[in-house]
Design a protein around this motif. Structure first.
Motif, short mmCIF file in Angstrom:
data_model
loop_
_atom_site.label_atom_id
_atom_site.label_comp_id
_atom_site.label_asym_id
_atom_site.label_seq_id
_atom_site.Cartn_x
_atom_site.Cartn_y
_atom_site.Cartn_z
N LYS A 185 0.85 -1.19 0.00
CA LYS A 185 0.00 0.00 0.00
C LYS A 185 0.88 1.24 0.00
CE LYS A 185 -3.95 -2.12 2.20
NZ LYS A 185 -4.96 -1.99 3.24
N TRP A 221 0.87 5.70 -0.48
CA TRP A 221 0.09 6.93 -0.45
C TRP A 221 0.00 7.52 -1.85
CZ3 TRP A 221 -2.74 8.37 3.49
CH2 TRP A 221 -2.40 7.96 4.77
N GLU A 239 -4.74 9.24 -0.18
CA GLU A 239 -5.27 8.01 0.37
C GLU A 239 -4.25 6.90 0.18
OE1 GLU A 239 -9.29 6.97 -0.90
OE2 GLU A 239 -9.50 9.00 -1.71
N MET A 240 -4.47 5.80 0.88
CA MET A 240 -3.61 4.64 0.73
C MET A 240 -4.21 3.74 -0.36
SD MET A 240 -0.80 3.56 2.29
CE MET A 240 -0.65 4.02 3.99
N PHE A 241 -3.38 3.37 -1.34
CA PHE A 241 -3.83 2.52 -2.44
C PHE A 241 -3.02 1.25 -2.49
CE2 PHE A 241 -5.44 6.62 -3.63
CZ PHE A 241 -6.63 6.34 -4.26
N THR A 242 -3.65 0.18 -2.91
CA THR A 242 -3.00 -1.12 -3.00
C THR A 242 -2.44 -1.33 -4.40
OG1 THR A 242 -4.55 -2.01 -1.37
CG2 THR A 242 -3.36 -3.60 -2.74
N GLY A 264 4.90 4.11 2.08
CA GLY A 264 3.62 3.44 2.13
C GLY A 264 3.37 2.91 3.52
N GLU A 265 2.55 1.90 3.60
CA GLU A 265 2.22 1.30 4.88
C GLU A 265 3.36 0.37 5.30
OE1 GLU A 265 -1.92 -0.20 6.37
OE2 GLU A 265 -0.98 -1.79 5.19
#
Length: 159
Positions: A68, A70, A108-111, A140-141
């Protein structure tokens, strides 16, 4: 002395396993930095009315699970606009992190899936005046990724 040597050997072994080296490209926060298992390379720079030039980077994650990052989502052409980037410039024979502040509005957080090619869009306005090489770090995460070094001299001309 034996204990000290054993600790040094253990640290070196762990560094080799995780792909870390002593080269941090000047970034202060390297806590989640990964250097292997992906491709993140500069392809080209396009004029951009808001960000001087927008860099196109080829990205492919080689892990077995999605990651994930940003960003602002996928554009009509399938490219992904990254957010919360970090930058470093090679100036006076050393890498220096370039301080950047972000408000985060709309991010937002995207996969992003493994084994799939992506085009990441990253503004390159910080490279319009100084340094011969640049590095981009994306967060990212629980993961940070860095691009390979790229030539910034071509980014100094007009939009």
């Amino acid at each position: 002395m034996k204990d000290h040597l054993a600790i040094v050997c253990l640290i070196l072994a762990l560094a080799c396993q995780t792909g870390f080296s002593s080269e941090d490209y000047g970034f202060a926060d390297t806590s989640h930095l990964q250097k292997k298992g992906y491709v993140l390379e500069f392809v080209s720079a396009l004029p951009d009315k808001n960000h001087w030039k927008m860099g196109q980077f080829r990205f492919k994650w080689n892990g077995n699970k999605p990651i994930k990052l940003w960003g602002f989502g996928f554009q009509k052409d399938g490219s992904f606009r990254v957010r919360f980037e970090g930058f470093s410039r090679f100036t006076n024979d050393e890498w220096k992190e370039v301080p950047v502040g972000y408000c985060g509005t709309g991010a937002e957080m995207f996969t992003l899936q493994p084994d799939r090619d992506y085009t990441l869009l990253i503004p390159l306005w910080l490279f319009q005046t100084e340094g011969d090489k640049g590095i981009v770090k994306i967060d990212g995460e629980n993961i940070s990724l860095i691009s390979g070094p790229f030539d910034t001299t071509a980014l100094r001309n007009k939009r």
